[in-house]
Design a protein around this motif. Structure first.
Motif, mmCIF file in Angstrom:
data_model
loop_
_atom_site.group_PDB
_atom_site.id
_atom_site.type_symbol
_atom_site.label_atom_id
_atom_site.label_comp_id
_atom_site.label_asym_id
_atom_site.label_seq_id
_atom_site.Cartn_x
_atom_site.Cartn_y
_atom_site.Cartn_z
ATOM 1 N N TYR A 111 0.832 -1.207 0.000
ATOM 2 C CA TYR A 111 0.000 0.000 0.000
ATOM 3 C C TYR A 111 0.867 1.257 0.000
ATOM 4 O O TYR A 111 0.548 2.247 -0.672
ATOM 5 N N THR A 112 1.987 1.213 0.717
ATOM 6 C CA THR A 112 2.887 2.363 0.798
ATOM 7 C C THR A 112 3.483 2.705 -0.558
ATOM 8 O O THR A 112 3.756 3.872 -0.846
ATOM 9 N N MET A 113 3.728 1.693 -1.389
ATOM 10 C CA MET A 113 4.278 1.950 -2.717
ATOM 11 C C MET A 113 3.417 2.936 -3.492
ATOM 12 O O MET A 113 3.930 3.739 -4.282
ATOM 13 N N ILE A 114 2.118 2.890 -3.271
ATOM 14 C CA ILE A 114 1.211 3.794 -3.975
ATOM 15 C C ILE A 114 0.983 5.074 -3.179
ATOM 16 O O ILE A 114 1.083 6.182 -3.706
ATOM 17 N N SER A 115 0.699 4.934 -1.882
ATOM 18 C CA SER A 115 0.295 6.110 -1.094
ATOM 19 C C SER A 115 1.428 7.108 -0.908
ATOM 20 O O SER A 115 1.209 8.321 -0.995
ATOM 21 N N THR A 116 2.647 6.639 -0.663
ATOM 22 C CA THR A 116 3.760 7.558 -0.421
ATOM 23 C C THR A 116 4.151 8.297 -1.694
ATOM 24 O O THR A 116 4.597 9.439 -1.642
ATOM 25 N N VAL A 150 -5.397 -1.335 -6.038
ATOM 26 C CA VAL A 150 -4.122 -0.949 -6.643
ATOM 27 C C VAL A 150 -4.123 -1.242 -8.143
ATOM 28 O O VAL A 150 -3.489 -0.534 -8.939
ATOM 29 N N ALA A 151 -4.845 -2.274 -8.546
ATOM 30 C CA ALA A 151 -4.890 -2.641 -9.967
ATOM 31 C C ALA A 151 -5.600 -1.588 -10.823
ATOM 32 O O ALA A 151 -5.369 -1.524 -12.041
ATOM 33 N N MET A 152 -6.436 -0.777 -10.221
ATOM 34 C CA MET A 152 -7.254 0.144 -11.014
ATOM 35 C C MET A 152 -6.434 1.175 -11.802
ATOM 36 O O MET A 152 -6.673 1.357 -13.003
ATOM 37 N N ALA A 155 13.035 1.686 -14.518
ATOM 38 C CA ALA A 155 12.162 1.871 -15.684
ATOM 39 C C ALA A 155 12.323 3.250 -16.310
ATOM 40 O O ALA A 155 11.494 3.664 -17.130
ATOM 41 N N HIS A 156 13.380 3.974 -15.907
ATOM 42 C CA HIS A 156 13.685 5.297 -16.477
ATOM 43 C C HIS A 156 12.522 6.274 -16.320
ATOM 44 O O HIS A 156 12.132 6.973 -17.262
ATOM 45 N N GLY A 157 11.955 6.286 -15.122
ATOM 46 C CA GLY A 157 10.903 7.252 -14.815
ATOM 47 C C GLY A 157 9.500 6.789 -15.129
ATOM 48 O O GLY A 157 8.545 7.552 -14.929
ATOM 49 N N ASN A 158 9.342 5.551 -15.571
ATOM 50 C CA ASN A 158 8.014 5.008 -15.879
ATOM 51 C C ASN A 158 7.419 4.376 -14.623
ATOM 52 O O ASN A 158 8.014 3.483 -14.031
ATOM 53 N N TYR A 159 6.219 4.815 -14.236
ATOM 54 C CA TYR A 159 5.601 4.350 -12.996
ATOM 55 C C TYR A 159 4.722 3.117 -13.176
ATOM 56 O O TYR A 159 4.196 2.580 -12.205
ATOM 57 N N THR A 160 4.557 2.619 -14.405
ATOM 58 C CA THR A 160 3.592 1.553 -14.665
ATOM 59 C C THR A 160 3.861 0.287 -13.859
ATOM 60 O O THR A 160 2.935 -0.338 -13.327
ATOM 61 N N MET A 161 5.140 -0.096 -13.744
ATOM 62 C CA MET A 161 5.453 -1.392 -13.148
ATOM 63 C C MET A 161 5.287 -1.438 -11.634
ATOM 64 O O MET A 161 5.317 -2.523 -11.039
ATOM 65 N N ILE A 162 5.119 -0.301 -10.984
ATOM 66 C CA ILE A 162 4.965 -0.359 -9.524
ATOM 67 C C ILE A 162 3.636 -1.004 -9.133
ATOM 68 O O ILE A 162 3.518 -1.580 -8.045
ATOM 69 N N PHE A 163 2.649 -0.972 -10.028
ATOM 70 C CA PHE A 163 1.326 -1.513 -9.687
ATOM 71 C C PHE A 163 1.329 -3.035 -9.578
ATOM 72 O O PHE A 163 0.865 -3.581 -8.567
ATOM 73 N N PRO A 164 1.841 -3.778 -10.558
ATOM 74 C CA PRO A 164 1.862 -5.239 -10.387
ATOM 75 C C PRO A 164 2.758 -5.692 -9.243
ATOM 76 O O PRO A 164 2.448 -6.687 -8.578
#
Length: 448
Positions: A269-274, A346-348, A419-428
């Protein structure tokens, strides 16, 4: 940001011999709180949860990231990871040390109250110092100080629930405390977004909240009795080092499942909220042709709306979860299901990288996190292997709150940088961690 988090004695787990003799209306310190005393305890726990969570989340997830974005945009993720990582390690050690120190304290004011009052004041002073510096080394020093003194206050505070709240009321009070945490965290995001262009004011209000909260809570609670005459083992270096020794043996198996489950669930959860400010700026609004100031304003507006959604969802679920689980006498399954709900939330933004995806995250993850906050502390107290070492064991258990921020922040920083600034992979990655947490919680034996 930790917590953790989190006495005289804890409520004995069912496997402990004292459980057979414990009157559910009698607290672990031997007192039998009246209904009025129970209300005062509940109000104190709930008020502290709200008032402390507001600045902790507002500063840690909005004000501090915005400050770093202004100082050095090129290294903001790495700097945020460093500051939170170092601060969380300090908090991790502080939680154990000061939890044990409060166990050993003997004074006419009891063993928890002096730590709660002084810790709040010292935390406020450290946060106040952030108004006057834009130096990264000084920011790290002051944030580490705030983390240390916050846990100086919080470790004895959470241990008080084990000391003074009888089994009969613990689920309900834990629920209100969890609801307070949820409300405070949500308001923290909302208020932090409102103060995104007035960082000094945010730090100033945060300092006042921390500085006075310990005094207020101790004043609301029934007065803690003097324990000057309570016997204890002489304090020694060997005793202090023993405070770092975690429970071992078959009786501690549930303890470790609970610790690991909490560690991973909060990490995910912290990966997203922080990192929500950066996620909104550089994932949801990626490619927007606006100025940096306009981007911050847009992000603040979305975060504020998300906070309202989370507030409604998580507060409702938190308030209902405790009394319901008291009635059905279940702790483990609701906590595990709450983790699954967080994973779905988180998947949303991963499936729908839009404002709607963030709103769905706020709603679904908010429901799950509200239930989790309401019940998890009661579950943790229930799995303690030895009630005579409650302060130490709760301190160790609650380091998962602190360590989870280290893991969550470090993982997000590493994934984004790789990921060179790409945030997509933090979700999975977050989803996988939260689902493992739910699996581990279901491994707890002897608790429904």
């Amino acid at each position: 940001m930790s917590s953790s988090t989190q006495t005289p004695l804890a409520s004995p787990p069912s496997s402990h011999p004292k459980a057979a003799t414990r009157d559910p209306a009698v607290a672990a310190d031997g007192s039998r709180p009246s209904t009025k005393d129970g209300i005062r305890l509940g109000v104190g726990f709930t008020l502290d949860a709200i008032v402390c969570a507001i600045p902790w989340i507002g500063l840690g997830s909005i004000a501090l990231p915005q400050l770093l974005d202004q100082i050095d945009p090129g290294s903001r993720e790495a700097m945020l990871g460093l500051i939170n990582g170092v601060g969380s390690v300090v908090a991790l050690l502080a939680n154990i040390i000061f939890g044990t120190c409060s166990d050993l304290t003997r004074s006419r004011f009891g063993r928890r109250s002096p730590w709660i009052i002084s810790g709040g004041i010292l935390t406020g002073l450290c946060v106040f110092g952030l108004i006057f510096t834009r130096s990264i080394p000084l920011i790290i020093l002051l944030w580490c100080g705030a983390q240390m003194f916050y846990n100086w206050m919080k470790a004895p505070f959470i241990a008080t629930m084990s000391d003074r709240v009888p089994d009969k009321f613990r689920g309900t009070i834990s629920s209100f405390y969890g609801a307070g945490v949820v409300l405070g965290q949500t308001l923290g995001s909302l208020i932090g977004a409102m103060f995104i262009s007035r960082l000094n004011s945010a730090f100033g209000y945060g300092a006042l909240a921390f500085g006075f909260m310990g005094v207020i809570v101790v004043s609301i609670w029934p007065r803690e009795q003097s324990n000057k005459d309570v016997a204890r083992e002489p304090v020694s270096l060997r005793m202090m080092l023993a405070s770092f020794r975690p429970p071992i043996g078959r009786s501690a198996r549930n303890f470790w499942y609970a610790l690991s489950g909490r560690l991973l669930l909060v990490s995910g959860y912290t990966m997203i909220s922080t990192y929500q400010l950066y996620i909104v700026k550089y994932h949801i609004y990626k490619g927007s042709k606006v100025s940096a100031a306009q981007l911050s304003t847009m992000a603040a507006g979305l975060i504020a709306k998300m906070a309202v959604v989370t507030l409604v969802a998580s507060l409702a679920s938190a308030l209902l979860a405790g009394p319901i689980t008291d009635f059905i006498k279940m702790r483990k399954l609701p906590v595990a299901l709450a983790g699954i709900c967080v994973a779905v939330g988180v998947a949303m933004p991963w499936i729908f990288p839009s404002e709607m995806g963030m709103y769905l995250f706020a709603l679904i993850a908010g429901l799950g996190y509200g239930v989790y906050n309401a019940i998890d502390q009661a579950l943790n107290v229930q799995v303690l292997p030895n009630p005579d070492e409650a302060g130490k064991d709760l301190g160790i258990l609650n380091i998962s709150n602190t360590l989870s921020h280290v893991i969550g922040v470090a993982l997000t920083s590493w994934v984004v940088v790789a990921a060179h600034g790409n945030y997509t992979m933090i979700f999975p990655v977050s989803i996988a961690i939260v689902l493992v947490a739910s699996f581990l919680i279901m491994r707890i034996k002897g608790v429904r």
